[in-house]
Scaffold this active site. Structure first.
Site, PDB file in Angstrom:
ATOM      1  NE  ARG A 122       9.626   5.257  -2.015  1.00 43.62           N
ATOM      2  CZ  ARG A 122       9.386   5.117  -3.256  1.00 43.62           C
ATOM      3  NH1 ARG A 122       9.410   3.754  -3.711  1.00 43.62           N
ATOM      4  NH2 ARG A 122       9.723   6.147  -3.907  1.00 43.62           N
ATOM      5  CG  ASP A 171       4.404   8.148   6.965  1.00 44.94           C
ATOM      6  OD1 ASP A 171       3.992   7.972   5.825  1.00 44.94           O
ATOM      7  OD2 ASP A 171       5.683   8.040   6.946  1.00 44.94           O
ATOM      8  CB  CYS A 228       3.657   1.008   2.077  1.00 44.57           C
ATOM      9  SG  CYS A 228       4.462   0.647   3.722  1.00 44.57           S
ATOM     10  NE  ARG A 287       8.164  -2.219   5.083  1.00 45.64           N
ATOM     11  CZ  ARG A 287       8.388  -1.819   3.841  1.00 45.64           C
ATOM     12  NH1 ARG A 287       7.660  -2.572   2.970  1.00 45.64           N
ATOM     13  NH2 ARG A 287       9.310  -0.858   3.378  1.00 45.64           N
ATOM     14  NE  ARG A 294       6.131   5.258  -1.415  1.00 46.63           N
ATOM     15  CZ  ARG A 294       6.552   5.018  -0.510  1.00 46.63           C
ATOM     16  NH1 ARG A 294       6.146   3.721   0.149  1.00 46.63           N
ATOM     17  NH2 ARG A 294       7.242   5.712   0.690  1.00 46.63           N
ATOM     18  CG  ASP A 353       9.547  12.525 -11.227  1.00 50.56           C
ATOM     19  OD1 ASP A 353       8.932  11.830 -10.241  1.00 50.56           O
ATOM     20  OD2 ASP A 353       8.997  13.550 -11.361  1.00 50.56           O
TER      21      ASP A 353
HETATM   22  C1  UD1 Z   1       8.952   9.170   2.726  1.00 51.35           C
HETATM   23  C2  UD1 Z   1       8.933   8.461   3.846  1.00 51.35           C
HETATM   24  C3  UD1 Z   1       7.515   7.919   4.079  1.00 51.35           C
HETATM   25  C4  UD1 Z   1       6.449   9.096   3.975  1.00 51.35           C
HETATM   26  C5  UD1 Z   1       6.839  10.111   2.995  1.00 51.35           C
HETATM   27  C6  UD1 Z   1       6.309  11.592   3.095  1.00 51.35           C
HETATM   28  C7  UD1 Z   1      11.014   7.056   3.809  1.00 51.35           C
HETATM   29  C8  UD1 Z   1      11.796   5.880   3.616  1.00 51.35           C
HETATM   30  N1  UD1 Z   1       9.850   7.325   3.527  1.00 51.35           N
HETATM   31  O1  UD1 Z   1       8.769   8.550   1.392  1.00 51.35           O
HETATM   32  O2  UD1 Z   1       7.219   7.186   5.005  1.00 51.35           O
HETATM   33  O3  UD1 Z   1       5.070   8.819   3.651  1.00 51.35           O
HETATM   34  O4  UD1 Z   1       8.243  10.505   2.941  1.00 51.35           O
HETATM   35  O5  UD1 Z   1       6.379  12.193   4.219  1.00 51.35           O
HETATM   36  O6  UD1 Z   1      11.393   8.165   4.372  1.00 51.35           O
HETATM   37  N2  UD1 Z   1       7.155  12.274  -5.703  1.00 51.35           N
HETATM   38  C9  UD1 Z   1       7.315  12.376  -6.938  1.00 51.35           C
HETATM   39  N3  UD1 Z   1       8.602  12.304  -7.355  1.00 51.35           N
HETATM   40  C10 UD1 Z   1       9.610  11.865  -6.848  1.00 51.35           C
HETATM   41  C11 UD1 Z   1       9.437  11.568  -5.629  1.00 51.35           C
HETATM   42  C12 UD1 Z   1       8.095  11.751  -4.983  1.00 51.35           C
HETATM   43  O7  UD1 Z   1       6.534  12.781  -7.639  1.00 51.35           O
HETATM   44  O8  UD1 Z   1      10.869  11.738  -7.436  1.00 51.35           O
HETATM   45  C13 UD1 Z   1       5.753  12.309  -5.102  1.00 51.35           C
HETATM   46  C14 UD1 Z   1       5.277  11.334  -4.491  1.00 51.35           C
HETATM   47  O9  UD1 Z   1       4.463  10.356  -5.279  1.00 51.35           O
HETATM   48  C15 UD1 Z   1       4.392  11.838  -3.274  1.00 51.35           C
HETATM   49  C16 UD1 Z   1       5.302  13.035  -3.254  1.00 51.35           C
HETATM   50  O10 UD1 Z   1       6.189  13.253  -3.911  1.00 51.35           O
HETATM   51  O11 UD1 Z   1       3.152  12.148  -4.077  1.00 51.35           O
HETATM   52  C17 UD1 Z   1       5.908  12.789  -1.612  1.00 51.35           C
HETATM   53  O12 UD1 Z   1       6.810  11.784  -1.871  1.00 51.35           O
HETATM   54  P1  UD1 Z   1       8.273  11.579  -0.802  1.00 51.35           P
HETATM   55  O13 UD1 Z   1       8.146  12.854   0.140  1.00 51.35           O
HETATM   56  O14 UD1 Z   1       9.398  11.495  -1.862  1.00 51.35           O
HETATM   57  O15 UD1 Z   1       8.083  10.230  -0.037  1.00 51.35           O
HETATM   58  P2  UD1 Z   1       9.271   9.180   0.075  1.00 51.35           P
HETATM   59  O16 UD1 Z   1      10.675   9.727   0.126  1.00 51.35           O
HETATM   60  O17 UD1 Z   1       8.770   8.032  -0.857  1.00 51.35           O
END
Ligand code: UD1
Length: 436
Positions: A93, A306, A117, A398, A122, A125
């Site tokens: 990721r 997490d 994962c 990981r 995920r 946008d």
């Molecule tokens: C990061 C962590 C992951 C953790 C998560 C939430 C890393 C590498 N991974 O993942 O371990 O579970 O934070 O604490 O640091 N979303 C959108 N649009 C976007 C981005 C996110 O809709 O552009 C949504 C996602 O689908 C989810 C929520 O926002 O429902 C939170 O996601 P996000 O905080 O971005 O998680 P990650 O950065 O992928």
């Protein structure tokens, strides 16, 4: 194929030291390429996600030295103008942080779409929305790369529609060398967002407000080298706290920031554990069967998604019925099928798990569906009666450094094996330890 063999039923006991935070390290290692001078990063966990990211950085011309197990020196002076793509990078990721880092520094980035994962859709946008607000053109080009380009990046006022750790970090990186000021509203407040901002500020960036939901950035010309040590891993610490509770153990978890663990500590206390905090450690003692509770995952400082599998496994052994609601990712209960093989009694309805606590789990042959759920199932196996085999442990590796070794130092019977002969020898070793 390697797997863990576990003999359950012994309480964890002793002291375990926590490594640097994987998710902070992914952001910080990627951001290190933004300077044209050596950047020394200490307390980097030795886990496969980090090795994949470091490999991608060397592939594009970053100079990477690895003088000690937990220290990297990265110099981004000679990064080549070419796409970031290899098999390892497509699986993680954190590779998406190279989009923000390269775009911020060179006004151009092309990176394979991120993996990670399989816990839900995920989307990215919000990352793209932020890059566009700063003036970048962003598109997805074959073979599945995100391409972002700008003739000039200009500071902007960005309101995030959802609280996203990844998007907040990526937008910070893209904005630190933009012209003028950027404001990110509804920003993520996780400790690793603060760590990334502290790291970049130590390189000369001007970021204020990290850790609150409004982050203000004043664009600067360029970043310089630094020497920085990454914060301890909140989720690794939490995993050991909850594993200690599952096995009715007594474990002191060292090299932690207790403040980052507050909501994890609060839940443990609520269900009957004794938790004692000191400056940089927490001790978890569980002497009896714990009580039920309800939990909902939320962005920091709420209960972390997490840690959702780990608390569900613990509540699966507690008295009464608990309700766990997952509000961040839509597909994060896959491990409950595995837990059922161990006698767990969990019913999933949409984003809610209804958990009727059982007295004991029983050992079984199970498969880790993802990183955190894999670690939670290991905790279940440690608490269970009898032997378990846990497959697909590459997920666990990981994000957890020396996981079986650390558990063994707490008295657990766990070994990594790759065939039935090794498994038999490991089980003999367990039994000899018991007799001895
Ligand atoms: C990061 C962590 C992951 C953790 C998560 C939430 C890393 C590498 N991974 O993942 O371990 O579970 O934070 O604490 O640091 N979303 C959108 N649009 C976007 C981005 C996110 O809709 O552009 C949504 C996602 O689908 C989810 C929520 O926002 O429902 C939170 O996601 P996000 O905080 O971005 O998680 P990650 O950065 O992928």
């Amino acid at each position: 194929m390697e797997y863990y063999v576990v003999k359950g039923g012994s309480p964890l006991s002793g002291e375990v030291e926590i490594a640097g935070a994987k998710n902070a390290a992914l952001a910080i290692v990627a951001a290190a390429i933004m300077a044209d001078e050596p950047v020394t990063i200490e307390n980097v966990p030795d886990v496969s996600d980090i090795r994949a990211l470091v490999g991608a950085i060397s592939d594009i011309g970053g100079e990477v030295a690895h003088p000690e197990r937990h220290t990297y020196v990265i110099n981004g002076a000679n990064i080549k103008d070419e796409p970031v793509d290899n098999e390892a990078v497509r699986k993680i990721r954190g590779s998406y942080y190279l989009i923000g880092a390269l775009l911020g520094k060179y006004r151009k980035a092309e990176v394979a779409l991120p993996g990670g994962c399989n816990i839900g859709l995920r989307p990215i946008d919000q990352h793209i929305k932020g890059f566009r607000a700063l003036g970048a053109n962003v598109s997805v080009v074959p073979p599945g790369h995100v391409r972002a380009e700008a003739s000039c990046l200009v500071g902007s006022h960005i309101y995030m529609d959802v609280v996203s750790v990844g998007a907040t970090i990526n937008i910070i990186m893209a904005a630190i060398m933009a012209k003028g000021n950027t404001i990110i509203e509804n920003a993520a407040k996780e400790p690793h967002v603060v760590d990334l901002a502290n790291f970049l500020n130590s390189m000369g960036a001007k970021i204020r407000g990290a850790g609150t939901d409004v982050i203000r950035i004043r664009g600067i010309e360029k970043l310089h080298g630094t020497n920085y040590s990454i914060i301890p891993d909140q989720i690794e610490a939490g995993t050991f706290m909850y594993a200690a509770a599952c096995t009715r153990g007594d474990v002191t978890i060292t090299n932690v920031i207790p403040k980052h663990l507050e909501c994890l500590t609060a839940k443990l206390t609520e269900i009957g554990c004794e938790v004692t905090e000191s400056d940089d450690s927490v001790r978890v003692v569980a002497t009896r069967r714990l009580e039920h509770t309800n939990v909902k995952t939320l962005p920091y400082p709420g209960f972390p998604t997490d840690m959702q599998p780990q608390i569900s496994v613990l509540l699966g052994l507690s008295r009464g019925t608990s309700i766990v609601t997952e509000s961040i990712f839509e597909n994060r209960f896959k491990y409950t099928d595995e837990l059922a093989k161990m006698g767990g009694n969990v019913r999933v309805e949409g984003n809610t798990a209804i958990i009727d606590g059982v007295e004991n789990y029983t050992g079984a042959k199970i498969t880790a569906p993802d990183l955190r759920a894999g670690a939670a199932l290991v905790a279940a196996a440690l608490a269970a009666r009898g032997y378990s085999e846990i497959y697909d442990i590459h997920y666990i590796e990981r994000g957890y450094e020396d996981f079986p070794e650390k558990l063994r130092s707490l008295g657990a019977f766990i070994a990594k094996v790759s065939n039935k002969d090794e498994e038999r020898r490991a089980i003999n070793g367990f039994n000899m330890r018991i007799v001895g």
